[in-house]
Write a protein that holds these residues in place. Structure first.
Motif, PDB file in Angstrom:
ATOM      1  N   LEU A   1       0.945  -1.256  -0.195  1.00  0.00           N
ATOM      2  CA  LEU A   1       0.156   0.105  -0.067  1.00  0.00           C
ATOM      3  C   LEU A   1       0.844   1.295   0.084  1.00  0.00           C
ATOM      4  CD1 LEU A   1      -2.796   1.688   0.337  1.00  0.00           C
ATOM      5  CD2 LEU A   1      -2.363   1.237   2.652  1.00  0.00           C
ATOM      6  N   MET A   2       0.750   2.064  -0.941  1.00  0.00           N
ATOM      7  CA  MET A   2       1.366   3.311  -1.066  1.00  0.00           C
ATOM      8  C   MET A   2       0.487   4.267  -0.556  1.00  0.00           C
ATOM      9  SD  MET A   2       4.020   2.399  -2.312  1.00  0.00           S
ATOM     10  CE  MET A   2       5.155   3.631  -2.886  1.00  0.00           C
ATOM     11  N   ASN A   3       0.890   4.842   0.671  1.00  0.00           N
ATOM     12  CA  ASN A   3      -0.141   5.614   1.463  1.00  0.00           C
ATOM     13  C   ASN A   3      -0.016   6.998   1.786  1.00  0.00           C
ATOM     14  OD1 ASN A   3      -2.807   5.400   3.208  1.00  0.00           O
ATOM     15  ND2 ASN A   3      -1.526   5.585   4.776  1.00  0.00           N
ATOM     16  N   LEU A   4      -0.950   7.804   2.000  1.00  0.00           N
ATOM     17  CA  LEU A   4      -0.896   9.129   2.399  1.00  0.00           C
ATOM     18  C   LEU A   4      -1.782   9.576   3.495  1.00  0.00           C
ATOM     19  CD1 LEU A   4      -0.980  11.126  -1.225  1.00  0.00           C
ATOM     20  CD2 LEU A   4       1.343  10.702   0.314  1.00  0.00           C
ATOM     21  N   GLU A   5      -1.418   9.751   4.781  1.00  0.00           N
ATOM     22  CA  GLU A   5      -2.020   9.919   5.953  1.00  0.00           C
ATOM     23  C   GLU A   5      -2.250  11.544   5.741  1.00  0.00           C
ATOM     24  OE1 GLU A   5      -3.847   8.610   8.009  1.00  0.00           O
ATOM     25  OE2 GLU A   5      -3.124   6.508   7.469  1.00  0.00           O
ATOM     26  N   LEU A   6      -3.427  12.007   5.796  1.00  0.00           N
ATOM     27  CA  LEU A   6      -3.576  13.487   5.308  1.00  0.00           C
ATOM     28  C   LEU A   6      -4.129  14.228   6.532  1.00  0.00           C
ATOM     29  CD1 LEU A   6      -5.415  12.909   2.137  1.00  0.00           C
ATOM     30  CD2 LEU A   6      -3.219  13.421   2.410  1.00  0.00           C
ATOM     31  N   GLY A   7      -4.280  13.761   7.629  1.00  0.00           N
ATOM     32  CA  GLY A   7      -4.804  14.435   8.856  1.00  0.00           C
ATOM     33  C   GLY A   7      -6.365  14.604   8.984  1.00  0.00           C
ATOM     34  N   GLY A   8      -6.795  14.501  10.271  1.00  0.00           N
ATOM     35  CA  GLY A   8      -8.231  14.669  10.535  1.00  0.00           C
ATOM     36  C   GLY A   8      -8.732  13.301  10.155  1.00  0.00           C
ATOM     37  N   GLY A   9      -8.211  12.206  10.278  1.00  0.00           N
ATOM     38  CA  GLY A   9      -8.905  10.956   9.970  1.00  0.00           C
ATOM     39  C   GLY A   9      -8.844  10.710   8.461  1.00  0.00           C
ATOM     40  N   ALA A  10      -8.316  11.362   7.466  1.00  0.00           N
ATOM     41  CA  ALA A  10      -8.586  11.261   6.260  1.00  0.00           C
ATOM     42  C   ALA A  10      -7.239  10.653   5.529  1.00  0.00           C
ATOM     43  CB  ALA A  10      -8.601  12.644   5.389  1.00  0.00           C
ATOM     44  N   SER A  11      -7.322   9.638   4.628  1.00  0.00           N
ATOM     45  CA  SER A  11      -6.022   9.288   4.108  1.00  0.00           C
ATOM     46  C   SER A  11      -6.503   8.832   2.687  1.00  0.00           C
ATOM     47  CB  SER A  11      -5.557   7.920   4.747  1.00  0.00           C
ATOM     48  OG  SER A  11      -6.692   6.897   4.535  1.00  0.00           O
ATOM     49  N   PHE A  12      -5.499   8.811   1.737  1.00  0.00           N
ATOM     50  CA  PHE A  12      -5.602   8.354   0.282  1.00  0.00           C
ATOM     51  C   PHE A  12      -4.392   7.408  -0.030  1.00  0.00           C
ATOM     52  CE2 PHE A  12      -4.837   8.702  -4.214  1.00  0.00           C
ATOM     53  CZ  PHE A  12      -6.000   8.906  -4.816  1.00  0.00           C
TER      54      PHE A  12
ATOM     55  N   LEU B   1      -2.854   3.978  -2.830  1.00  0.00           N
ATOM     56  CA  LEU B   1      -2.887   3.101  -3.842  1.00  0.00           C
ATOM     57  C   LEU B   1      -2.271   1.793  -3.425  1.00  0.00           C
ATOM     58  CD1 LEU B   1      -1.280   5.600  -6.568  1.00  0.00           C
ATOM     59  CD2 LEU B   1      -3.798   5.236  -5.990  1.00  0.00           C
ATOM     60  N   ARG B   2      -3.145   0.688  -3.755  1.00  0.00           N
ATOM     61  CA  ARG B   2      -2.695  -0.819  -3.077  1.00  0.00           C
ATOM     62  C   ARG B   2      -2.484  -1.551  -4.461  1.00  0.00           C
ATOM     63  NH1 ARG B   2      -6.843  -1.873   0.220  1.00  0.00           N
ATOM     64  NH2 ARG B   2      -5.645  -1.566   1.836  1.00  0.00           N
ATOM     65  N   TYR B   3      -1.451  -1.986  -4.546  1.00  0.00           N
ATOM     66  CA  TYR B   3      -0.834  -2.845  -5.511  1.00  0.00           C
ATOM     67  C   TYR B   3      -0.739  -4.406  -5.222  1.00  0.00           C
ATOM     68  CZ  TYR B   3       0.522   1.450  -7.798  1.00  0.00           C
ATOM     69  OH  TYR B   3       0.538   2.538  -8.231  1.00  0.00           O
ATOM     70  N   THR B   4      -1.316  -5.332  -5.834  1.00  0.00           N
ATOM     71  CA  THR B   4      -1.323  -6.801  -5.582  1.00  0.00           C
ATOM     72  C   THR B   4      -0.712  -7.356  -6.873  1.00  0.00           C
ATOM     73  OG1 THR B   4      -3.009  -6.503  -3.878  1.00  0.00           O
ATOM     74  CG2 THR B   4      -2.566  -8.661  -4.780  1.00  0.00           C
ATOM     75  N   LEU B   5       0.377  -8.155  -6.402  1.00  0.00           N
ATOM     76  CA  LEU B   5       0.842  -9.127  -7.638  1.00  0.00           C
ATOM     77  C   LEU B   5       0.858 -10.552  -7.301  1.00  0.00           C
ATOM     78  CD1 LEU B   5       2.385  -9.374 -10.328  1.00  0.00           C
ATOM     79  CD2 LEU B   5       4.499  -9.137  -8.983  1.00  0.00           C
ATOM     80  N   LEU B   6      -0.138 -11.195  -7.766  1.00  0.00           N
ATOM     81  CA  LEU B   6      -0.214 -12.763  -7.471  1.00  0.00           C
ATOM     82  C   LEU B   6       0.805 -13.605  -8.173  1.00  0.00           C
ATOM     83  CD1 LEU B   6      -3.952 -13.180  -7.748  1.00  0.00           C
ATOM     84  CD2 LEU B   6      -2.546 -12.574  -5.577  1.00  0.00           C
TER      85      LEU B   6
END
Length: 695
Positions: free
Chosen positions: A229-240, A242-247
Motif C-alpha cells: 500500500l502506497m499511503n498518504l495520511e492526510l490528517g483529520g482521519g483522512a487518508s488516500f 494506492l494498493r498494488y497486488t501481484l499474485l
C-alpha cells in the motif's frame, strides 16, 4: 525566624544555581509557552521584524497543522517532514525547523525575545522563516497533502517468477517493470517501463485546488508478500492510497485506489477523477522498422470493438464514449490499464520519434476520467497488464479477469482482417501451440506447420495442376483456332470457338485460378501471423539467430537510395532462398501455361515479381521468409510428382472421350454464348453502317 530565612535563602540560591539551561533550538514547555505567548499576543508587545514570522502567519500555521496534521492521543496534531517537525493544538505550536543541521525553535521565529541563549545566525533564522512560510503556503494549497510534497524517492519491490516491479514512493506508481523470461537485444531483461520515460498519476480536484499524485511522496506499507500500500495520511482521519497486488505466476498487478475520510478534503460535488499516463516507448527489438509498425495506442470501447491509433504516423483521438481499457502496445509486449468499471472518456495522442533517436520509438499520452466519490472507500480499481503479446495468455486473461465482460485483449495482436484472423485463431495458432508442446526447435515447428497447411490445401493444388495440364494439352487446338480466324473482326468467333473447345474437353480456364485464389487467404494469414508471433522471438534455427528478426548474413552502414527503407542495410539468406525458389516456381508455372509464349511482356512481369519480393521481404522476420521458402519448395516438389503420376496420354484420351458425349450447356455457358451472339450482331450492324457512310 532567622534560621528559617537562612534555609529559604539557601534553597532559593540552590534552585537558581541548578535551574535548567534553555536550549533555544528545543521546544519550550507548553505551560511557559502558553502564558508568555498569550500575554505577548494580547498586549501586542512583541513586534515581529520584517524577516520574522508574523503573529497572523503563526496563528494560520497553528490552525493548519491542527486541521491537516496527524492527531495523537493528547489532542495535538503533528506535521513532520525531513526538515521540519511541528505540532499544534490549534493555538500554540511546538517544534523546530532544521536549517544547515541546526534546529531552530519555531516560536523564536516570531518572538526571538523568548530565547534565553544566543540565537543562531541571522542567515539561518532568515532561511528558517522562509521555510516555514513556504510550508504555510503548501498547507494552504495542498492541505493534508502538503507534508508529502518533499521526501526521499525510495522504492519497494513486488515480484513473482514472471515479473519484477519497482514501486516508487514518488507518485506511488510502478516506476519499473521487468519481464524475467524475455531478453532485450541490448542485454539484460526486457523492461516494459522505467522511471526515466514512464509515469502515470491520478488527479483529484477540490473546489479550488488540484491534487496530482505525481507531486507527493507516498509512504510504502508492506501488507504481505504480494501486496504493498502506497499511503498518504492526510490528517483529520483522512487518508488516500494506492494498493498494488501481484499474485504468483501472473502478468497482471491489481491496483486499488483506497481512501478514508476524504469528505473533509474533496467536496461531494466532485464526481470524477482524472487519470494521466505518459510513456516514451523504448525499443525492445533489433529491427526497428517492424517494431515501429506494430507499436500503437490500443483501446476498447465498453461493450464494443477494439480500435487503435495509427502505427505509421502522428495521430490523436478525442473519445467521448466509455472505454474499458487503454493499452500502450509494442510489437511483442504491452502495458494496459483495464478499468473494473470503465473510463468515462479519453484523449489519446501518439507521436512517432525520429530514427535519429535510436533508443525510442514513440511518445504516447492518455488523459482519461473515471467515476469518483469522496465517501467511497474504493472509488476505482484497475487490472494492469504488463506482459508479452502471447495469444493463449491474452485469451485466458480476457476470460478470467472480468468474466462478465469480453475484454478482447487478443486484439493487441494484429492478425489481419476478419477472414485472415479467423484462419490464424482457429487453425494456425492452435496447431502452432500443440506443436510447441512436442518440439522445442521452432524451425522444425514451422516445417511441420507448413506441411500441415500444404496438406489442407492439397486438393486445391491438385485441381489447379490438373486444370493447367488440360489447358496445356488443348494449346495446339487453340493455336489452330487462332490461325483459322485471324484479325480483330474475327475476335468474337475465335472466343466462341475456344469456349466450345473448352466445353467439349471438360476444361475450365478459371479452374486453375480459383484454387490459387482459395490459397491466398492462408498465405496472407501467415504473412500477418509470423511478425506477431512472440514464440519465435529469440529462437534460433540454422544460421538465423532470431526467427522473429531478419537473418542478415551481410550487413553495411550506407543507405541505398529509395529502397533502404524497405530493404534495410543487410541481406537475409532465407529471403534469398525464397526469391530463388520463387523464380524456379515461376519458370515451371510459365512453362506449363498454354499462353506463356503468347504474352512475352507478361512473362517478364512474372519474373520481376520475385525480385520485388526480395526487396520488400528482406527486412521481414526470418521465420516468414523461411515459411514461404518451404511452401514454394514443397509446391515445386508436388508439381514434379504430379507430372510423373498423372499420365497426359490418359488425360488426352479422357478429354477426347468426353468430347464425344453430348453435353448440356450450363447456364453460364448459355448466357456467355447469347452475349457473344448479341455482340456479333451489333458488330455486323456497325460494319453495315460504316459501309453505307462511305458510299
Amino acid at each position: 525566624m532567622l534560621g528559617l530565612l537562612l534555609m529559604g535563602a539557601v534553597i532559593l540560591g540552590f534552585m537558581w544555581l541548578n535551574k535548567p539551561e534553555v536550549d533555544p533550538n528545543s521546544p519550550m514547555p507548553q505551560e511557559q509557552l502558553t502564558s508568555q505567548q498569550e500575554k505577548a499576543i494580547a498586549d501586542n508587545e512583541l513586534a515581529s521584524p520584517s524577516d520574522s514570522l508574523t503573529v497572523a502567519e503563526y496563528n494560520m500555521l497553528a490552525g493548519a497543522i491542527k486541521q491537516y496534521g496527524v492527531a495523537d492521543s493528547t489532542g495535538r496534531s503533528s506535521f513532520a517532514t525531513a526538515d521540519m517537525h511541528l505540532s499544534s493544538d490549534g493555538r500554540n505550536i511546538q517544534g523546530y525547523v532544521k536549517v544547515d543541521s541546526v534546529d531552530v525553535n519555531i516560536n523564536y521565529l516570531v518572538w526571538p525575545e523568548l530565547s534565553s541563549t544566543t540565537l543562531p545566525s541571522q542567515l539561518v533564522m532568515d532561511r528558517a522563516v522562509a521555510a516555514v512560510k513556504s510550508k504555510l503556503r503548501d498547507l494552504s494549497q495542498y492541505r493534508g497533502f502538503a507534508r508529502y510534497l518533499h521526501g526521499d524517492d525510495t522504492s519497494v519491490k513486488l515480484e513473482n517468477d514472471l515479473v519484477s516491479l519497482d514501486l516508487s514512493s514518488k507518485g506511488g506508481m510502478i516506476s519499473r517493470a521487468e519481464l524475467k523470461k524475455y531478453d532485450s537485444f541490448r542485454g539484460g531483461k526486457v523492461v516494459v517501463c522505467n522511471p526515466d520515460n514512464d509515469n502515470y498519476s491520478f488527479i483529484l480536484n477540490s473546489s479550488d485546488r488540484e491534487f496530482d499524485t505525481r507531486d507527493f511522496y507516498f509512504t510504502p506499507v508492506q501488507e504481505n508478500d504480494s501486496t504493498v500500500l502506497m499511503n498518504l495520511e492526510l490528517g483529520g482521519g483522512a487518508s488516500f492510497g494506492l494498493r498494488y497486488t501481484l499474485l504468483p505466476g501472473s502478468y497482471v498487478v491489481k491496483l486499488d485506489v483506497v481512501q478514508k475520510g476524504m469528505e473533509s478534503v474533496i467536496p461531494s460535488s466532485v464526481v470524477t477523477m482524472d487519470f494521466l499516463w505518459h510513456q516514451k516507448m523504448t525499443r525492445q527489438e533489433k529491427g526497428r522498422m517492424f517494431e515501429e509498425r506494430n507499436s500503437a495506442i490500443y483501446y476498447k470501447y465498453a461493450g464494443g470493438d477494439v480500435e487503435n491509433l495509427s502505427e505509421a504516423k502522428n495521430d490523436n483521438d478525442e473519445i467521448n464514449e466509455r472505454i474499458k481499457w487503454i493499452g500502450f502496445k509494442n510489437q511483442f509486449f504491452s502495458m494496459a490499464f483495464i478499468a473494473k468499471t470503465h473510463f468515462n472518456r479519453a484523449d489519446l495522442k501518439s507521436e512517432v520519434l525520429s530514427t535519429l533517436n535510436p533508443e525510442y520509438l514513440k511518445e504516447m499520452d492518455a488523459v482519461a476520467t473515471v467515476d469518483y466519490s469522496a465517501s467511497n472507500a474504493n472509488p476505482a480499481s484497475f487490472d494492469i497488464l504488463i506482459g508479452p503479446n502471447l495469444y493463449p495468455l491474452l485469451s485466458d486473461l480476457s476470460d478470467s479477469l472480468q468474466p462478465d465482460d469480453d475484454l478482447n485483449l487478443t486484439r493487441l495482436i494484429p492478425l489481419g482482417w476478419t477472414l485472415f484472423r479467423w484462419i490464424n485463431t482457429w487453425i494456425v495458432i492452435p496447431v502452432f501451440e500443440i506443436l510447441g508442446k512436442w518440439f522445442t526447435n521452432y524451425g522444425v515447428i514451422i516445417l511441420i506447420l507448413t506441411l500441415f497447411i500444404k496438406l489442407i490445401i492439397f486438393p486445391f493444388t491438385y485441381k489447379s495442376y490438373m486444370s493447367q495440364a488440360k489447358m496445356r494439352l488443348l494449346n495446339p487446338e487453340i493455336q489452330a483456332i487462332n490461325e483459322k480466324y485471324p484479325g480483330q473482326e474475327n475476335a468474337m468467333v475465335r472466343q466462341q470457338k475456344t469456349m466450345e473447345l473448352y466445353s467439349r474437353a471438360g476444361a475450365n480456364p478459371m479452374a486453375g485460378c480459383l484454387p490459387m485464389l482459395l490459397q491466398m487467404p492462408v498465405l496472407i494469414a501467415m504473412f500477418t501471423f509470423f511478425p506477431s508471433c512472440i514464440e519465435l522471438r529469440g529462437e534460433s534455427f540454422l544460421w538465423a539467430k532470431d526467427l522473429s528478426a531478419p537473418d542478415a548474413i551481410i550487413s553495411w552502414t550506407t543507405n541505398i537510395p529509395l529502397i533502404s527503407e524497405y530493404f534495410g542495410n543487410h541481406i537475409s539468406l532465407f529471403c534469398l532462398l525464397m526469391t530463388a525458389t520463387n523464380i524456379i516456381y515461376t519458370k515451371i508455372t510459365m512453362a506449363s501455361q498454354a499462353s506463356s509464349n503468347a504474352m512475352p511482356g507478361m512473362k517478364w512481369m512474372m519474373y520481376l515479381m520475385p525480385l520485388m519480393f526480395l526487396v520488400f521481404f528482406n527486412n521481414y522476420a526470418a521465420g516468414l521468409s523461411y515459411y514461404y521458402f518451404l511452401s514454394l519448395l514443397i509446391t515445386i516438389i508436388q508439381t514434379y510428382v504430379f507430372r510423373h503420376v498423372v499420365s497426359e496420354e490418359k488425360m488426352r484420351a479422357k478429354m477426347a472421350e468426353a468430347a464425344k458425349k453430348p453435353r448440356k450447356k450450363s447456364g453460364f455457358m448459355a448466357r456467355l454464348e447469347e452475349a457473344q451472339r448479341q455482340q456479333q450482331a451489333a458488330l455486323r450492324e456497325q460494319q453495315k453502317r460504316q459501309k453505307g457512310n462511305r458510299r
